[in-house]
Design a protein around this motif. Structure first.
Motif, PDB file in Angstrom:
ATOM      1  N   ALA A 238       0.847  -1.192   0.000  1.00 42.73           N
ATOM      2  CA  ALA A 238       0.000   0.000   0.000  1.00 42.73           C
ATOM      3  C   ALA A 238       0.877   1.234   0.000  1.00 42.73           C
ATOM      4  CB  ALA A 238      -0.900  -0.024   1.225  1.00 42.73           C
ATOM      5  N   THR A 240      -0.074   5.358  -0.976  1.00 42.15           N
ATOM      6  CA  THR A 240      -0.996   6.283  -0.312  1.00 42.15           C
ATOM      7  C   THR A 240      -2.266   6.412  -1.146  1.00 42.15           C
ATOM      8  OG1 THR A 240       0.042   8.117  -1.470  1.00 42.15           O
ATOM      9  CG2 THR A 240       0.773   7.701   0.789  1.00 42.15           C
ATOM     10  N   PRO A 252      -4.925   8.630   4.106  1.00 40.20           N
ATOM     11  CA  PRO A 252      -4.527   7.334   3.555  1.00 40.20           C
ATOM     12  C   PRO A 252      -4.733   6.153   4.505  1.00 40.20           C
ATOM     13  CG  PRO A 252      -2.957   8.983   2.915  1.00 40.20           C
ATOM     14  CD  PRO A 252      -3.914   9.663   3.854  1.00 40.20           C
ATOM     15  N   ARG A 253      -4.357   6.346   5.787  1.00 42.90           N
ATOM     16  CA  ARG A 253      -4.447   5.179   6.667  1.00 42.90           C
ATOM     17  C   ARG A 253      -5.904   4.783   6.919  1.00 42.90           C
ATOM     18  NH1 ARG A 253      -2.266   7.582  12.400  1.00 42.90           N
ATOM     19  NH2 ARG A 253      -3.956   9.016  12.801  1.00 42.90           N
ATOM     20  N   LEU A 256      -6.889   2.810   4.012  1.00 39.39           N
ATOM     21  CA  LEU A 256      -6.231   1.518   4.150  1.00 39.39           C
ATOM     22  C   LEU A 256      -6.972   0.612   5.134  1.00 39.39           C
ATOM     23  CD1 LEU A 256      -3.761   0.235   2.965  1.00 39.39           C
ATOM     24  CD2 LEU A 256      -2.456   1.035   4.939  1.00 39.39           C
ATOM     25  N   ARG A 257      -7.485   1.217   6.189  1.00 40.37           N
ATOM     26  CA  ARG A 257      -8.206   0.435   7.198  1.00 40.37           C
ATOM     27  C   ARG A 257      -9.378  -0.318   6.542  1.00 40.37           C
ATOM     28  NH1 ARG A 257      -9.151   1.529  12.805  1.00 40.37           N
ATOM     29  NH2 ARG A 257      -8.992   3.785  12.618  1.00 40.37           N
ATOM     30  N   ALA A 260      -7.967  -3.130   4.272  1.00 37.23           N
ATOM     31  CA  ALA A 260      -7.343  -4.228   5.013  1.00 37.23           C
ATOM     32  C   ALA A 260      -8.367  -5.110   5.707  1.00 37.23           C
ATOM     33  CB  ALA A 260      -6.351  -3.667   6.031  1.00 37.23           C
ATOM     34  N   ILE A 267      -1.158  -7.023   3.811  1.00 36.31           N
ATOM     35  CA  ILE A 267      -0.840  -5.717   3.219  1.00 36.31           C
ATOM     36  C   ILE A 267       0.368  -5.133   3.949  1.00 36.31           C
ATOM     37  CG2 ILE A 267      -1.711  -3.399   2.709  1.00 36.31           C
ATOM     38  CD1 ILE A 267      -4.513  -4.465   2.815  1.00 36.31           C
ATOM     39  N   GLY A 269       3.076  -1.575   4.162  1.00 41.45           N
ATOM     40  CA  GLY A 269       3.169  -0.168   3.790  1.00 41.45           C
ATOM     41  C   GLY A 269       4.356   0.474   4.477  1.00 41.45           C
ATOM     42  N   TYR A 274       0.716   3.530   9.545  1.00 36.06           N
ATOM     43  CA  TYR A 274      -0.165   2.472   9.022  1.00 36.06           C
ATOM     44  C   TYR A 274      -0.330   1.319  10.029  1.00 36.06           C
ATOM     45  CZ  TYR A 274      -0.200   4.383   4.227  1.00 36.06           C
ATOM     46  OH  TYR A 274      -0.392   5.165   3.126  1.00 36.06           O
ATOM     47  N   TYR A 277      -3.588  -0.095  11.529  1.00 26.90           N
ATOM     48  CA  TYR A 277      -4.688   0.115  10.581  1.00 26.90           C
ATOM     49  C   TYR A 277      -4.831  -1.061   9.618  1.00 26.90           C
ATOM     50  CZ  TYR A 277      -5.430   4.756  12.388  1.00 26.90           C
ATOM     51  OH  TYR A 277      -5.747   5.804  13.202  1.00 26.90           O
ATOM     52  N   VAL A 279      -2.055  -3.062   8.388  1.00 26.15           N
ATOM     53  CA  VAL A 279      -0.899  -3.543   7.634  1.00 26.15           C
ATOM     54  C   VAL A 279      -0.026  -4.431   8.525  1.00 26.15           C
ATOM     55  CG1 VAL A 279      -0.818  -1.500   6.157  1.00 26.15           C
ATOM     56  CG2 VAL A 279       0.675  -1.649   8.161  1.00 26.15           C
TER      57      VAL A 279
END
Ligand code: ADP
Length: 626
Positions: A238, A240, A252-253, A256-257, A260, A267, A269, A274, A277, A279
């Motif tokens: 990942a 951004t 971004p995070r 990502l949450r 994921a 994942i 990053g 991150y 969240y 990763v």
């Protein structure tokens, strides 16, 4: 300072927006403006761009502070200012703050100013002449505009960070050696696209090892869906997502949450932010590391050494929960990886308490074992001494029985003779022509009585010789024991011309002991008294038994009219083996004392003023329920 040309500087913007510390361009600057710090502790002013609640800056600040305090052994003046430029970005506030700090530090001009974040760096660059004209400025920090827009003086040095997607990819490869597919996720903002381009370049060779797909230009829902559909032997990197394909803005995070949560593969990053969240981890620069790096720069600046832009060391970080979620092995992590959210074992978490508790338990166990051992020892010793006592008493009983045997035999002879005589008389009567049946009946009754007497004598003899294997505790009246002893002794006393005298007991004297033992005490005292009176010659020989209450205890006194005890012997008369008799053993009194003490009593000896000895036995009264 050339702040704009590096790739790191591009990445800076993403890092800024994701609350990550980042990159500033490198430009070595010699330290020539630092004022010599003579004879005083150096002063370092740390400028925080926001308030004290922003964890990222405060974490860097704290790591910096502890590095400085540790290196200077506390001999450093650290000042902190929270510029609050996020909530008060307006020029008036900036100017007011500059005036305030200029006045505040007028007499304490800092030697080094650490500007955390872009806003702090811009602030101090613009106001350094009024706040810290001679200070070296070290910049490292946050911002939400690109680093290349900053117009910082050349002598400002930076501690910058690089976010290396290749190293993150390699970490993923080590953790998932069997992975076949590689997915790279990136958003649609300018920055996101630049990041994607950088990643394409950096991962060129790496991506050839996999079936590689770039997931880009997608909506957030499409990202979520595609990520959930990837085969399980996939690695997802990942970058951004500041914007998705529809132009929707994201932190971004947070994007990502969502991805994921349902992703079909792990994942990775390159940002510390991150972690937590969803990763697994990545290669990054942690706030702590950045703080320490800045600290080292400051220390060099204080020491007057030439300082230059520096890159904060990168670290691998991993989320232990995600490692578990995907069944990835700790041993495949790059060496030195910082594991976050690692559940520490009870031992790791509470080793001090566990050690303490274990120590206490061990100590307790030791004390308990010692007490048990001690109790066991005491119990054994008591048991052994009880057995010895029982054996000694039995020998003593046998000796007494032996001593009294002739008088007892004599006593027994009386009823037996009477029986014989009466039997003969009855036979005579029956042989006569007209037997007097009434008389014969009377004779038979006499025979029965004599038989009873003989039986009693034998019973007492048996009682006297009764052997105990254990103490037979019973409650009895001390007066009864005196009477039974008198019964045993009276024929011996008679044989020796001794008058037995007993007081009239007024009340019961209940004691708790073994009857046979207490009787043995009385017999020992009485036989000694009789012996003493025989030695004294043919004076009036009287043996007196007196019982009564003394201080709520049962008392028995045995006194005689003998020669008494030599004064110097009085205190040691109960010691074993003291005897003045030819055939004596010197054990009678010591056994008597042992018996009395076994039942919680005392025994003592005195001489009577009118002559003769008196032995006094005290036994506790048996506790009776009211
Ligand atoms: P033994 O009777 O075998 O000598 P004891 O322990 O019963 O052993 O007595 C120890 C000694 O104490 C006796 O030998 C005697 O000298 C002295 N003794 C005991 N009772 C009296 C008493 N009533 N009057 C004088 N001396 C006594």
């Amino acid at each position: 300072m050339n702040w704009g040309s590096r790739r790191a500087a591009i990445l800076l913007r993403a890092a800024l927006m994701t609350a990550v510390f980042l990159v500033w361009g490198s430009h070595a600057v010699a330290s020539d403006t630092l004022v010599a710090i003579a004879d005083r502790v150096p002063r370092v002013l740390i400028l925080y761009p926001y308030d004290e609640r922003i964890a990222a800056t405060t974490t860097v600040g704290e790591a910096l502070r502890s590095r400085l305090l540790e290196a200077k052994d506390g001999k450093i003046d650290l000042f902190s200012e929270f510029l609050d430029l996020s909530r008060f970005p307006e020029a008036e506030h900036v100017a007011r703050m500059a005036r305030y700090l200029a006045e505040k530090y007028a007499a304490h001009r800092p030697d080094v100013v650490v500007a955390l974040g872009r806003e702090s760096a811009s602030f101090i660059s613009a106001n350094r002449s009024s706040i810290a004209p001679t200070a070296k400025i070290v910049a490292a920090g946050f911002g939400n505009s690109t680093a290349d827009n900053l117009d910082l003086p050349d002598d400002v040095i930076g501690a910058f960070t690089t976010f290396d997607i290749l190293k993150t990819a390699e970490m993923a490869r080590d953790l998932q050696p069997n992975a076949r597919h590689l997915y790279i996720i990136g958003g649609s903002s300018d920055f996101d696209r630049e990041w994607l381009a950088t990643a394409r370049a950096d991962l060129g060779a790496f991506s050839k090892l996999y079936d590689t797909t770039y997931l880009e230009g997608l909506t957030i829902d499409e990202f979520v869906e595609r990520a959930s559909d990837v085969p399980s032997d996939s690695i997802i990197l990942a970058l951004t997502i500041f914007k998705d394909g529809t132009g929707r803005n994201f932190i971004p995070r947070e994007a990502l949450r969502q991805i994921a949560a349902t992703a079909g593969a792990p994942i990775y990053g390159p940002y510390q932010t991150y972690i937590g969240y969803g990763v697994v981890g990545g290669n990054t620069v942690t706030f702590d590391t950045l703080g320490r790096t800045v600290g080292n720069l400051v220390l060099d600046a204080i020491a007057g050494k030439p300082v230059a832009d520096i890159e904060a060391p990168q670290t691998f970080i991993a989320d232990a929960r995600q490692l578990r979620r995907w069944g990835l092995a700790d041993k495949d992590l790059p060496p030195g990886t910082i594991q976050m959210y690692r559940e520490r074992s009870l031992w790791e978490e509470h080793w001090l308490a566990v050690t303490g508790a274990f120590g206490v338990v061990l100590m307790q166990a030791g004390v308990i074992a010692l007490l048990l051992l001690e109790r066991r020892r005491r119990y054994d010793a008591e048991r052994r001494s009880r057995i010895h006592l029982l054996e000694a008493v039995h020998l003593n009983q046998s000796a007494t029985a032996g001593a009294l045997s002739s008088s007892i035999a004599h006593e027994l002879n009386q009823p037996l003779s009477a029986i014989r005589n009466n039997a003969e008389a009855a036979s005579e009567l029956l042989r006569s022509g007209n037997p007097d049946l009434e008389l014969i009946k009377q004779i038979l009754l006499d025979i029965q009585e004599d038989d009873q007497r003989a039986g009693d004598i034998i019973g007492r003899m048996r009682g006297l010789l009764k052997r105990r294997r254990e103490i037979d505790w019973q409650e009895f009246d001390l007066n009864d024991i005196t009477s039974s002893a008198i019964h045993i002794l009276h024929s011996e006393a008679e044989r020796r011309g001794i008058t037995l005298h007993t007081n009239q007991p007024t009340s019961e004297l209940p004691v708790l002991a073994d009857k046979v033992h207490v009787q043995q005490v009385v017999l020992n005292l009485a036989t000694n008294a009789m012996d003493a009176m025989m030695d004294a010659g043919p004076t009036k020989r009287t043996l007196t038994f007196a019982t009564g209450l003394a201080n709520q205890k049962a008392e028995l006194c045995v006194s005689d009219t003998g020669n008494g005890i030599p004064e110097e012997r009085l205190s040691s008369i109960f010691e074993p083996f003291y005897t003045t008799k030819q055939a004596g053993t010197g054990l009678g009194l010591s056994i008597a004392r042992a018996i009395v003490e076994t039942y919680g009593g005392t025994i003592s000896a005195y001489n009577r003023p009118e002559g003769g000895a008196i032995f006094r036995v005290i036994l506790p009264l048996a506790a009776r329920e009211e």
